[in-house]
Scaffold this motif. Structure first.
Motif, PDB file in Angstrom:
ATOM      1  N   VAL A 119       1.729  -3.927  -7.463  1.00 44.47           N
ATOM      2  CA  VAL A 119       0.279  -4.088  -7.587  1.00 44.47           C
ATOM      3  C   VAL A 119      -0.332  -4.159  -6.194  1.00 44.47           C
ATOM      4  O   VAL A 119       0.028  -5.015  -5.382  1.00 44.47           O
ATOM      5  CB  VAL A 119      -0.072  -5.354  -8.384  1.00 44.47           C
ATOM      6  CG1 VAL A 119      -1.579  -5.448  -8.600  1.00 44.47           C
ATOM      7  CG2 VAL A 119       0.651  -5.352  -9.730  1.00 44.47           C
ATOM      8  N   GLU A 120      -1.258  -3.250  -5.925  1.00 42.95           N
ATOM      9  CA  GLU A 120      -1.934  -3.169  -4.633  1.00 42.95           C
ATOM     10  C   GLU A 120      -3.436  -3.133  -4.882  1.00 42.95           C
ATOM     11  O   GLU A 120      -3.927  -2.289  -5.616  1.00 42.95           O
ATOM     12  CB  GLU A 120      -1.494  -1.903  -3.895  1.00 42.95           C
ATOM     13  CG  GLU A 120      -2.188  -1.679  -2.572  1.00 42.95           C
ATOM     14  CD  GLU A 120      -1.768  -0.369  -1.922  1.00 42.95           C
ATOM     15  OE1 GLU A 120      -2.281  -0.081  -0.825  1.00 42.95           O
ATOM     16  OE2 GLU A 120      -0.946   0.365  -2.506  1.00 42.95           O
ATOM     17  N   ASN A 121      -4.152  -4.084  -4.283  1.00 42.91           N
ATOM     18  CA  ASN A 121      -5.603  -4.152  -4.484  1.00 42.91           C
ATOM     19  C   ASN A 121      -5.961  -4.227  -5.968  1.00 42.91           C
ATOM     20  O   ASN A 121      -6.923  -3.619  -6.429  1.00 42.91           O
ATOM     21  CB  ASN A 121      -6.311  -2.949  -3.848  1.00 42.91           C
ATOM     22  CG  ASN A 121      -6.180  -2.937  -2.349  1.00 42.91           C
ATOM     23  OD1 ASN A 121      -6.231  -3.987  -1.706  1.00 42.91           O
ATOM     24  ND2 ASN A 121      -5.989  -1.766  -1.771  1.00 42.91           N
ATOM     25  N   VAL A 162       7.506 -11.198  -6.864  1.00 44.94           N
ATOM     26  CA  VAL A 162       7.483 -11.387  -5.413  1.00 44.94           C
ATOM     27  C   VAL A 162       6.052 -11.178  -4.927  1.00 44.94           C
ATOM     28  O   VAL A 162       5.474 -10.107  -5.151  1.00 44.94           O
ATOM     29  CB  VAL A 162       8.420 -10.412  -4.675  1.00 44.94           C
ATOM     30  CG1 VAL A 162       8.378 -10.686  -3.168  1.00 44.94           C
ATOM     31  CG2 VAL A 162       9.846 -10.512  -5.187  1.00 44.94           C
ATOM     32  N   PHE A 163       5.496 -12.183  -4.271  1.00 45.89           N
ATOM     33  CA  PHE A 163       4.184 -12.057  -3.647  1.00 45.89           C
ATOM     34  C   PHE A 163       4.363 -11.369  -2.299  1.00 45.89           C
ATOM     35  O   PHE A 163       5.195 -11.774  -1.489  1.00 45.89           O
ATOM     36  CB  PHE A 163       3.566 -13.442  -3.462  1.00 45.89           C
ATOM     37  CG  PHE A 163       2.278 -13.445  -2.688  1.00 45.89           C
ATOM     38  CD1 PHE A 163       1.133 -12.873  -3.215  1.00 45.89           C
ATOM     39  CD2 PHE A 163       2.209 -14.027  -1.422  1.00 45.89           C
ATOM     40  CE1 PHE A 163      -0.062 -12.874  -2.512  1.00 45.89           C
ATOM     41  CE2 PHE A 163       1.019 -14.048  -0.708  1.00 45.89           C
ATOM     42  CZ  PHE A 163      -0.114 -13.454  -1.252  1.00 45.89           C
ATOM     43  N   LEU A 164       3.601 -10.298  -2.064  1.00 41.95           N
ATOM     44  CA  LEU A 164       3.761  -9.517  -0.841  1.00 41.95           C
ATOM     45  C   LEU A 164       2.696  -9.808   0.204  1.00 41.95           C
ATOM     46  O   LEU A 164       2.888  -9.504   1.388  1.00 41.95           O
ATOM     47  CB  LEU A 164       3.756  -8.021  -1.172  1.00 41.95           C
ATOM     48  CG  LEU A 164       4.884  -7.545  -2.095  1.00 41.95           C
ATOM     49  CD1 LEU A 164       4.733  -6.055  -2.364  1.00 41.95           C
ATOM     50  CD2 LEU A 164       6.243  -7.848  -1.504  1.00 41.95           C
ATOM     51  N   GLY A 165       1.564 -10.357  -0.211  1.00 46.67           N
ATOM     52  CA  GLY A 165       0.537 -10.736   0.757  1.00 46.67           C
ATOM     53  C   GLY A 165      -0.474  -9.644   1.037  1.00 46.67           C
ATOM     54  O   GLY A 165      -0.730  -8.766   0.209  1.00 46.67           O
ATOM     55  N   ASP A 166      -1.036  -9.687   2.234  1.00 44.39           N
ATOM     56  CA  ASP A 166      -2.106  -8.788   2.666  1.00 44.39           C
ATOM     57  C   ASP A 166      -1.602  -7.345   2.685  1.00 44.39           C
ATOM     58  O   ASP A 166      -0.625  -7.022   3.366  1.00 44.39           O
ATOM     59  CB  ASP A 166      -2.562  -9.216   4.066  1.00 44.39           C
ATOM     60  CG  ASP A 166      -3.777  -8.436   4.556  1.00 44.39           C
ATOM     61  OD1 ASP A 166      -4.067  -7.349   4.026  1.00 44.39           O
ATOM     62  OD2 ASP A 166      -4.437  -8.931   5.495  1.00 44.39           O
ATOM     63  N   VAL A 210      -8.193 -11.108  -5.846  1.00 42.76           N
ATOM     64  CA  VAL A 210      -6.905 -10.644  -5.324  1.00 42.76           C
ATOM     65  C   VAL A 210      -7.015  -9.203  -4.828  1.00 42.76           C
ATOM     66  O   VAL A 210      -6.006  -8.511  -4.694  1.00 42.76           O
ATOM     67  CB  VAL A 210      -5.804 -10.759  -6.402  1.00 42.76           C
ATOM     68  CG1 VAL A 210      -5.563 -12.209  -6.761  1.00 42.76           C
ATOM     69  CG2 VAL A 210      -6.173  -9.959  -7.658  1.00 42.76           C
ATOM     70  N   SER A 211      -8.232  -8.769  -4.514  1.00 44.77           N
ATOM     71  CA  SER A 211      -8.476  -7.363  -4.206  1.00 44.77           C
ATOM     72  C   SER A 211      -7.824  -6.891  -2.912  1.00 44.77           C
ATOM     73  O   SER A 211      -7.688  -5.692  -2.696  1.00 44.77           O
ATOM     74  CB  SER A 211      -9.979  -7.092  -4.152  1.00 44.77           C
ATOM     75  OG  SER A 211     -10.602  -7.909  -3.173  1.00 44.77           O
ATOM     76  N   SER A 212      -7.415  -7.804  -2.035  1.00 44.63           N
ATOM     77  CA  SER A 212      -6.798  -7.383  -0.773  1.00 44.63           C
ATOM     78  C   SER A 212      -5.314  -7.718  -0.713  1.00 44.63           C
ATOM     79  O   SER A 212      -4.705  -7.640   0.354  1.00 44.63           O
ATOM     80  CB  SER A 212      -7.519  -8.053   0.399  1.00 44.63           C
ATOM     81  OG  SER A 212      -7.359  -9.461   0.341  1.00 44.63           O
ATOM     82  N   LEU A 213      -4.729  -8.079  -1.867  1.00 46.92           N
ATOM     83  CA  LEU A 213      -3.352  -8.562  -1.890  1.00 46.92           C
ATOM     84  C   LEU A 213      -2.431  -7.612  -2.648  1.00 46.92           C
ATOM     85  O   LEU A 213      -2.888  -6.732  -3.383  1.00 46.92           O
ATOM     86  CB  LEU A 213      -3.299  -9.952  -2.526  1.00 46.92           C
ATOM     87  CG  LEU A 213      -4.145 -11.033  -1.848  1.00 46.92           C
ATOM     88  CD1 LEU A 213      -4.066 -12.332  -2.637  1.00 46.92           C
ATOM     89  CD2 LEU A 213      -3.721 -11.241  -0.404  1.00 46.92           C
ATOM     90  N   ALA A 214      -1.138  -7.818  -2.455  1.00 42.80           N
ATOM     91  CA  ALA A 214      -0.126  -7.011  -3.147  1.00 42.80           C
ATOM     92  C   ALA A 214       0.969  -7.924  -3.691  1.00 42.80           C
ATOM     93  O   ALA A 214       1.212  -9.011  -3.159  1.00 42.80           O
ATOM     94  CB  ALA A 214       0.473  -5.972  -2.210  1.00 42.80           C
ATOM     95  N   ASP A 261       4.267  -2.207   4.418  1.00 44.14           N
ATOM     96  CA  ASP A 261       4.605  -0.799   4.251  1.00 44.14           C
ATOM     97  C   ASP A 261       4.775  -0.567   2.750  1.00 44.14           C
ATOM     98  O   ASP A 261       5.838  -0.842   2.187  1.00 44.14           O
ATOM     99  CB  ASP A 261       5.898  -0.475   5.011  1.00 44.14           C
ATOM    100  CG  ASP A 261       6.286   1.002   4.927  1.00 44.14           C
ATOM    101  OD1 ASP A 261       5.774   1.715   4.044  1.00 44.14           O
ATOM    102  OD2 ASP A 261       7.132   1.427   5.739  1.00 44.14           O
ATOM    103  N   MET A 262       3.728  -0.077   2.094  1.00 45.80           N
ATOM    104  CA  MET A 262       3.753   0.044   0.646  1.00 45.80           C
ATOM    105  C   MET A 262       4.724   1.122   0.168  1.00 45.80           C
ATOM    106  O   MET A 262       5.273   1.037  -0.927  1.00 45.80           O
ATOM    107  CB  MET A 262       2.345   0.322   0.107  1.00 45.80           C
ATOM    108  CG  MET A 262       1.344  -0.816   0.345  1.00 45.80           C
ATOM    109  SD  MET A 262       1.894  -2.419  -0.322  1.00 45.80           S
ATOM    110  CE  MET A 262       1.913  -2.080  -2.087  1.00 45.80           C
ATOM    111  N   LYS A 263       4.969   2.142   0.996  1.00 41.30           N
ATOM    112  CA  LYS A 263       5.961   3.146   0.622  1.00 41.30           C
ATOM    113  C   LYS A 263       7.357   2.531   0.603  1.00 41.30           C
ATOM    114  O   LYS A 263       8.167   2.814  -0.285  1.00 41.30           O
ATOM    115  CB  LYS A 263       5.910   4.329   1.585  1.00 41.30           C
ATOM    116  CG  LYS A 263       4.665   5.193   1.439  1.00 41.30           C
ATOM    117  CD  LYS A 263       4.720   6.399   2.350  1.00 41.30           C
ATOM    118  CE  LYS A 263       3.482   7.290   2.161  1.00 41.30           C
ATOM    119  NZ  LYS A 263       3.522   8.465   3.064  1.00 41.30           N
TER     120      LYS A 263
END
Length: 203
Positions: free
Chosen positions: A157-159, A46-50, A12-16, A55-57
């Motif tokens: 959660v990011e990367n 909530v799954f955010l995807g790639d 899941v290293s490229s997902l958020a 926009d993570m901010k």
């Protein structure tokens, strides 16, 4: 000794995502021998995807807004089960019975939408904690039933790296991550509507 027939945890290293995690003590008590590590036990809200498409901010503003109006939630593991097999095998599940979890999910979806973020998931939301991935279908250890769960923060959660937003309806000590109402999209739209009505009344 590790369980036989375990499959590898997905990359899941490229997902958020936005998730809730039980306390470390609770996670350690329910993790099956040889299953996913205790620190990965979570309920995806909530799954955010790639991550490159998000926009993570903006996502952080939404998560901070919801966490700042939510009280801690508690309950138990009310059931266990399996999802159908995927590339990583059969996911073994613990199903939370936690009052308020569905409302929290609805609040998150709305706050993210206000920031222009919509989940790319092709599946409806089914609250669960993935305990293990296994090669052959088998129910999880039933001893996890009734295990306590406490959710006292939201995690962005990011990367595979967590940023935690404590639940604090009275106001957070980490206000830097709270949205400024003057700049939130929903508040701006509300103000525009009120200004428009005022102009109509006094035209």
């Amino acid at each position: 000794m590790e369980k036989e027939g375990l499959a590898a945890r997905p990359d899941v290293s490229s997902l958020a995502m936005v998730a809730v995690y039980p306390t470390p003590e609770e996670a350690g008590a329910i993790v099956p021998a040889g299953g996913n590590p205790a620190e990965t036990m979570h309920v995806t809200m909530v799954f955010l995807g790639d991550v490159t498409k998000i926009d993570m901010k903006a996502a952080a503003r939404a998560v901070g807004s919801v966490s700042g109006s939510t009280a801690p939630l508690s309950g138990v593991i009310g059931g266990v089960g399996l999802f159908a097999a995927g590339e990583d095998g059969f996911p073994q599940l613990a199903i939370p019975s936690v009052t308020g979890l569905a409302k929290l999910r609805a609040d998150l979806v709305a706050a993210l939408a206000d920031e222009g973020i919509v989940s790319p998931s092709e599946h409806d939301w089914v609250p669960h904690m993935t305990l293990s991935y296994i090669d052959e279908p088998e129910l999880p250890d039933l001893s996890v039933l009734g295990s306590p769960l406490t959710f006292d923060q939201l995690s962005l959660v990011e990367n595979d790296v967590r940023k935690d937003f404590p639940f604090d309806p009275e106001g957070s000590s980490d206000d830097v991550h709270r949205p400024d109402p003057a700049f939130s999209r929903s508040e701006q739209r509300r103000r525009e509507v009120l200004i428009g009505r005022a102009k109509e009344e006094f035209a």
